[in-house]
Design a protein around this motif. Structure first.
Motif, PDB file in Angstrom:
ATOM      1  N   HIS A 251      58.155  34.964  41.827  1.00 46.06           N
ATOM      2  CA  HIS A 251      57.752  35.119  40.434  1.00 46.06           C
ATOM      3  C   HIS A 251      56.676  34.121  40.003  1.00 46.06           C
ATOM      4  O   HIS A 251      56.143  34.230  38.896  1.00 46.06           O
ATOM      5  N   LEU A 252      56.350  33.173  40.850  1.00 47.38           N
ATOM      6  CA  LEU A 252      55.503  32.061  40.419  1.00 47.38           C
ATOM      7  C   LEU A 252      54.022  32.421  40.283  1.00 47.38           C
ATOM      8  O   LEU A 252      53.312  31.821  39.482  1.00 47.38           O
ATOM      9  N   MET A 253      53.548  33.358  41.077  1.00 50.90           N
ATOM     10  CA  MET A 253      52.104  33.598  41.127  1.00 50.90           C
ATOM     11  C   MET A 253      51.833  35.023  41.579  1.00 50.90           C
ATOM     12  O   MET A 253      52.534  35.550  42.442  1.00 50.90           O
ATOM     13  N   GLY A 254      50.809  35.636  41.001  1.00 51.07           N
ATOM     14  CA  GLY A 254      50.433  36.985  41.424  1.00 51.07           C
ATOM     15  C   GLY A 254      49.691  37.723  40.325  1.00 51.07           C
ATOM     16  O   GLY A 254      49.041  37.127  39.469  1.00 51.07           O
ATOM     17  N   TRP A 255      49.807  39.049  40.370  1.00 51.42           N
ATOM     18  CA  TRP A 255      49.211  39.918  39.361  1.00 51.42           C
ATOM     19  C   TRP A 255      50.292  40.830  38.762  1.00 51.42           C
ATOM     20  O   TRP A 255      51.176  41.299  39.479  1.00 51.42           O
TER      21      TRP A 255
END
Length: 378
Positions: A251-255
């Motif tokens: 859940h920490l990083m992405g799109w």
């Protein structure tokens, strides 16, 4: 290369008693070249225009201004003149701009890297092309092949989804390929036009952080297999690599992908995760080669942001100046996502090139949440 998942209860590999006297490299970095768009702005020139894009009329801009002042960024290059962003309108137009600018920058980066390596386009056997800021089919590498003059039988591998870690992961995968093809030459191209993903009328903290931190650019790296690298190059040898996925951190990083395109996900807990999880697997990786962090003379770290760089420095117990290359890159061009770690590496392949025999560690982190380590020796 080995992929592993580290948890707090896992036992670390025991350290080897002595470092290898004469490490055998499967790949050598022959050249690195960064290409930046011509539209360069001082950080303070972008604060209010980006506020116009992201915030509703009359909205409080105090947080926006604090973010722009605290990123450690002095200047950035944008794919388009800043006044054109308001007219992009939708994801289709933004992606069209990504294709047009990405092809120009990609061509410039690869051509520059090949010149630096003293090679011709026909010498390239593999082209790995990464981007996480746009999509295209045919992919950028296919569209670039004719423009660059690559051979019709060049192997191609387009990559999407690795984000900021892709510069390090791409070099690691070139190393893997060249272990089995020691006569070959491989090129890694990263193209990241982060400004084209900025969401209009989105005042979320993640969107405002992205608007304050990220810049645009491309970078290309040429690597040669053991048999092909007789003449050496301006960069280091790749000795070993290691990949890590960290549990329950996706859940920490992405799109978040929707009608407006790519909406960035950047969690405030990333620096804490780095402090909690990075040190142990990195030290275990070094220990397998008889090394500790004290043996690493050159750190090539993706400049994720000031808080991330501070977390890396603290958790590894590094000298205060160990990540100065990353800080210089961040100040000069902002965070270029996957291209940033190659921009930092380029700085260690010229006038700041380490002494022969120096150990180096190239690393980056990205969506997953994950990290990639590449052990280097100059």
């Amino acid at each position: 290369m080995r992929v592993s998942v580290i948890t707090d209860g896992a036992a670390a590999p025991s350290a080897a008693p002595h470092p290898p006297a004469a490490p055998v490299a499967a790949a050598t970095v022959a050249a690195v070249h960064t290409a930046l768009p011509p539209h360069r702005y001082a950080q303070e020139e972008l604060t209010e225009p980006i506020g116009d894009l992201c915030l509703a009329p009359g909205a409080d801009r105090a947080l926006l201004r604090r973010l722009h002042a605290s990123t450690g960024v002095r200047a950035r290059h944008l794919a388009l003149p800043i006044e054109r962003y308001a007219g992009l309108g939708d994801f289709g137009r933004s992606n069209d701009a990504w294709i047009a600018a990405g092809l120009d920058l990609g061509e410039e980066a690869v051509a520059g890297a090949l010149r630096g390596a003293g090679l011709e386009p026909a010498d390239v056997d593999l082209l790995v092309c990464n981007s996480v800021t746009g999509v295209a089919t045919p992919s950028l590498d296919a569209r670039l092949a004719g423009r660059l003059g690559l051979r019709p039988d060049v192997k191609r591998l387009p990559v999407f989804g690795l984000g900021c870690v892709a510069g390090a992961a791409g070099l690691a995968r070139l190393h893997d390929y060249l272990r089995g093809h020691p006569d070959d030459t491989a090129v890694l191209l990263t193209v990241e036009l982060c400004s084209l993903t900025l969401q209009r009328r989105d005042d979320s903290r993640a969107n405002l952080v992205a608007g304050a931190l990220f810049g645009d650019g491309a970078a290309a790296l040429v690597a040669r297999g053991r048999a092909a690298a007789e003449g050496g190059g301006s960069g280091p040898a790749v000795i070993a690599t290691r990949s890590h996925l960290y549990p329950a951190t996706g859940h920490l990083m992405g799109w978040d992908i929707g009608a407006g395109g790519f909406r960035v996900v950047i969690d405030a807990g990333i620096p804490r995760t780095v402090r909690e999880h990075l040190g142990r697997p990195l030290r275990a990786f070094l220990a397998e080669h008889g090394l500790t962090t004290d043996d690493i003379g050159t750190w090539v770290c993706h400049p994720g942001g000031p808080k991330v760089l501070s977390a890396v420095t603290d958790v590894l117990g590094l000298p205060d100046d160990a990540l100065d290359g990353a800080r210089r890159s961040l100040a000069a061009v902002g965070n270029l996502s996957s291209a940033s770690v190659l921009h930092v590496l380029q700085g260690h392949c010229g006038s700041r090139r380490p002494e022969p025999g120096t150990w180096g560690l190239l690393m980056a982190m990205g969506p997953g949440f994950c990290s990639e380590f590449v052990l280097l020796r100059w």
